[in-house]
Design a protein around this motif. Structure first.
Motif, mmCIF file in Angstrom:
data_model
loop_
_atom_site.group_PDB
_atom_site.id
_atom_site.type_symbol
_atom_site.label_atom_id
_atom_site.label_comp_id
_atom_site.label_asym_id
_atom_site.label_seq_id
_atom_site.Cartn_x
_atom_site.Cartn_y
_atom_site.Cartn_z
ATOM 1 N N ALA A 120 9.939 8.092 -13.756
ATOM 2 C CA ALA A 120 11.062 7.278 -13.286
ATOM 3 C C ALA A 120 10.952 7.027 -11.786
ATOM 4 C CB ALA A 120 12.387 7.972 -13.604
ATOM 5 N N GLN A 121 10.590 8.065 -11.024
ATOM 6 C CA GLN A 121 10.428 7.901 -9.580
ATOM 7 C C GLN A 121 9.256 6.977 -9.261
ATOM 8 O OE1 GLN A 121 10.954 10.661 -11.237
ATOM 9 N NE2 GLN A 121 12.198 12.155 -10.106
ATOM 10 N N ALA A 122 8.161 7.127 -10.025
ATOM 11 C CA ALA A 122 6.993 6.254 -9.816
ATOM 12 C C ALA A 122 7.377 4.801 -10.066
ATOM 13 C CB ALA A 122 5.861 6.677 -10.739
ATOM 14 N N HIS A 123 8.149 4.577 -11.130
ATOM 15 C CA HIS A 123 8.582 3.208 -11.454
ATOM 16 C C HIS A 123 9.448 2.633 -10.347
ATOM 17 C CE1 HIS A 123 11.132 0.122 -13.408
ATOM 18 N NE2 HIS A 123 9.991 -0.200 -13.972
ATOM 19 N N ASP A 155 0.830 -1.215 0.000
ATOM 20 C CA ASP A 155 0.000 0.000 0.000
ATOM 21 C C ASP A 155 0.860 1.258 0.000
ATOM 22 O OD1 ASP A 155 -2.239 -1.582 0.044
ATOM 23 O OD2 ASP A 155 -2.723 -1.227 2.154
ATOM 24 N N LEU A 156 1.921 1.268 0.829
ATOM 25 C CA LEU A 156 2.754 2.461 0.939
ATOM 26 C C LEU A 156 3.527 2.721 -0.355
ATOM 27 C CD1 LEU A 156 3.868 4.820 2.488
ATOM 28 C CD2 LEU A 156 5.516 3.283 3.602
ATOM 29 N N TYR A 157 4.134 1.679 -0.909
ATOM 30 C CA TYR A 157 4.867 1.863 -2.162
ATOM 31 C C TYR A 157 3.918 2.305 -3.286
ATOM 32 C CZ TYR A 157 9.472 0.165 -0.770
ATOM 33 O OH TYR A 157 10.718 0.030 -0.191
ATOM 34 N N HIS A 158 2.700 1.774 -3.275
ATOM 35 C CA HIS A 158 1.734 2.218 -4.293
ATOM 36 C C HIS A 158 1.430 3.699 -4.141
ATOM 37 C CE1 HIS A 158 -2.398 3.403 -5.375
ATOM 38 N NE2 HIS A 158 -2.008 2.899 -6.529
ATOM 39 N N ASP A 159 1.124 4.121 -2.913
ATOM 40 C CA ASP A 159 0.757 5.523 -2.690
ATOM 41 C C ASP A 159 1.900 6.469 -3.053
ATOM 42 O OD1 ASP A 159 -1.653 4.590 -1.821
ATOM 43 O OD2 ASP A 159 -1.262 4.877 0.313
ATOM 44 N N LEU A 160 3.121 6.101 -2.668
ATOM 45 C CA LEU A 160 4.275 6.946 -2.993
ATOM 46 C C LEU A 160 4.485 7.031 -4.507
ATOM 47 C CD1 LEU A 160 6.756 5.703 -0.237
ATOM 48 C CD2 LEU A 160 5.597 7.923 -0.308
ATOM 49 N N GLY A 161 4.343 5.898 -5.178
ATOM 50 C CA GLY A 161 4.488 5.887 -6.627
ATOM 51 C C GLY A 161 3.381 6.658 -7.318
ATOM 52 N N ASP A 162 2.171 6.547 -6.797
ATOM 53 C CA ASP A 162 1.033 7.232 -7.394
ATOM 54 C C ASP A 162 1.205 8.752 -7.317
ATOM 55 O OD1 ASP A 162 -1.581 6.971 -8.651
ATOM 56 O OD2 ASP A 162 -2.396 7.852 -6.821
ATOM 57 N N GLY A 179 7.691 -2.001 -4.645
ATOM 58 C CA GLY A 179 6.457 -2.547 -4.073
ATOM 59 C C GLY A 179 6.116 -3.914 -4.630
ATOM 60 N N LYS A 180 6.349 -4.095 -5.926
ATOM 61 C CA LYS A 180 6.094 -5.401 -6.542
ATOM 62 C C LYS A 180 7.021 -6.461 -5.963
ATOM 63 C CE LYS A 180 5.802 -7.733 -11.006
ATOM 64 N NZ LYS A 180 6.031 -7.630 -12.472
ATOM 65 N N GLY A 181 8.252 -6.031 -5.607
ATOM 66 C CA GLY A 181 9.193 -6.973 -5.003
ATOM 67 C C GLY A 181 8.758 -7.458 -3.641
ATOM 68 N N ASN A 192 1.570 -9.541 -5.739
ATOM 69 C CA ASN A 192 0.199 -9.619 -6.251
ATOM 70 C C ASN A 192 -0.633 -8.395 -5.901
ATOM 71 O OD1 ASN A 192 0.626 -12.281 -7.288
ATOM 72 N ND2 ASN A 192 0.407 -13.073 -5.207
ATOM 73 N N HIS A 193 0.028 -7.308 -5.506
ATOM 74 C CA HIS A 193 -0.698 -6.088 -5.139
ATOM 75 C C HIS A 193 -1.328 -5.496 -6.395
ATOM 76 C CE1 HIS A 193 -1.582 -2.146 -3.455
ATOM 77 N NE2 HIS A 193 -1.307 -2.627 -2.259
ATOM 78 N N GLN A 194 -2.663 -5.532 -6.475
ATOM 79 C CA GLN A 194 -3.345 -5.180 -7.708
ATOM 80 C C GLN A 194 -3.122 -3.730 -8.119
ATOM 81 O OE1 GLN A 194 -4.877 -7.705 -9.445
ATOM 82 N NE2 GLN A 194 -4.764 -6.177 -11.061
ATOM 83 N N LYS A 195 -3.100 -2.806 -7.141
ATOM 84 C CA LYS A 195 -2.921 -1.393 -7.481
ATOM 85 C C LYS A 195 -1.525 -1.130 -8.041
ATOM 86 C CE LYS A 195 -6.285 0.600 -4.274
ATOM 87 N NZ LYS A 195 -6.495 1.508 -3.111
#
Length: 282
Positions: A205-208, A189-196, A214-216, A220-223
């Motif tokens: 590049a920062q979002a990626h 959740d945190l990595y998603h929010d920061l990337g978003d 977060g994927k690491g 299976n985090h859908q967002k």
């Protein structure tokens, strides 16, 4: 809950209903059953009040069964721990009750009948204390939105958790503790929010970077997976722009666009290969 304790029943009802509207639909939440019972009791209190509207949250009306541990945890633990009392301590830990588990463990260490298990109990005591301490340290970093720091703290928790619980030959028979489940969810959740946040500012590049991290931790985090697909669409646009700039002779801008497209795309994806080929042609 504080509104309920203060007997502000209408506000309590509204807050608890909002809770059930906002929690994820794909997994159970610790304490959810208790809060559902509390909301049901509050509805009985306020249903005769003028303007009362019952909670229609799908999650409130249709509880989700927690299937995280579909196998019998005690049977899996028996593969590694012969003592039913030792397994009882670990069952408390799996449920997220590490403080209770440590207290129970200390009682067992004073029990003369458990002396043959002293080495096991001593090592388990050390492991549970590490998990409790590092989980809290990681949670403190998580609240400050320091994702990388939280991940480092929690990495030790996950390592000790892996050593503490048996790993069956079949993956479907594995036990997932409360702590492993919560760490995976929280970091995702945190990595998603920061990337978003970075994505909305156009900082691809920062979002990626955030979403890949977060994927690491939460594959299976859908967002996060959806975010990476958004980046892929952005990369396709950058490739088109880069090729157009290259055709018009603006090689510096073309290289910048194509390099960004390559860097924000996942390994092996067609758009990444297209960006790499276009860069070679410059």
């Amino acid at each position: 809950v504080s509104r309920c304790k203060a007997r502000y029943w209408v506000q309590c009802h509204e807050a608890l209903c909002n809770f059930f509207k906002l929690i994820p639909d794909d997994h159970s939440v610790t304490g959810e059953g208790r809060l559902r019972l509390q909301l049901q009791k509050v509805e009985k209190r306020v249903r005769r009040k003028r303007g009362f509207v019952p909670c229609t949250a799908n999650r409130f009306l249709n509880p989700v069964k927690d299937t995280t541990n579909s196998v019998d945890p005690d049977k899996v633990l028996a593969q590694k721990y012969d003592s039913a009392k030792v397994r009882g301590v670990l069952l408390l830990y799996i449920q997220g009750k590490v403080d209770v588990a440590i207290k129970q463990l200390h009682r067992l260490r004073k029990d003369r009948s458990m002396r043959p298990q002293e080495a096991t109990l001593r090592e388990m005591d050390r492991q549970l204390l590490i998990i409790r301490g590092k989980y809290q340290e990681g949670f403190s970093a998580f609240r400050e939105r320091k994702a990388d720091e939280a991940r480092k703290k929690w990495a030790l928790v996950l390592s000790v958790d892996r050593a503490l619980l048996p790993m069956p030959a079949e993956k479907d028979d594995a036990i997932t503790s409360f702590y492993r489940r919560e760490i995976t969810r929280a970091l995702g959740d945190l990595y998603h929010d920061l990337g978003d946040e970075q994505f909305k500012l156009g900082r691809y590049a920062q979002a990626h970077g955030f979403w890949s991290a977060g994927k690491g931790t939460s594959p299976n985090h859908q967002k996060i997976l959806n975010g990476l697909l958004q980046l892929e669409k952005a990369a396709e646009k950058l490739v088109r722009q880069g090729k157009e700039m290259a055709a018009s002779g603006d090689l510096t801008s073309a290289r910048e666009k194509l390099t960004t497209a390559r860097d924000i795309s996942e390994e092996g994806r067609p758009v990444r290969k297209e960006a790499e080929e276009a860069l070679k042609g410059l």
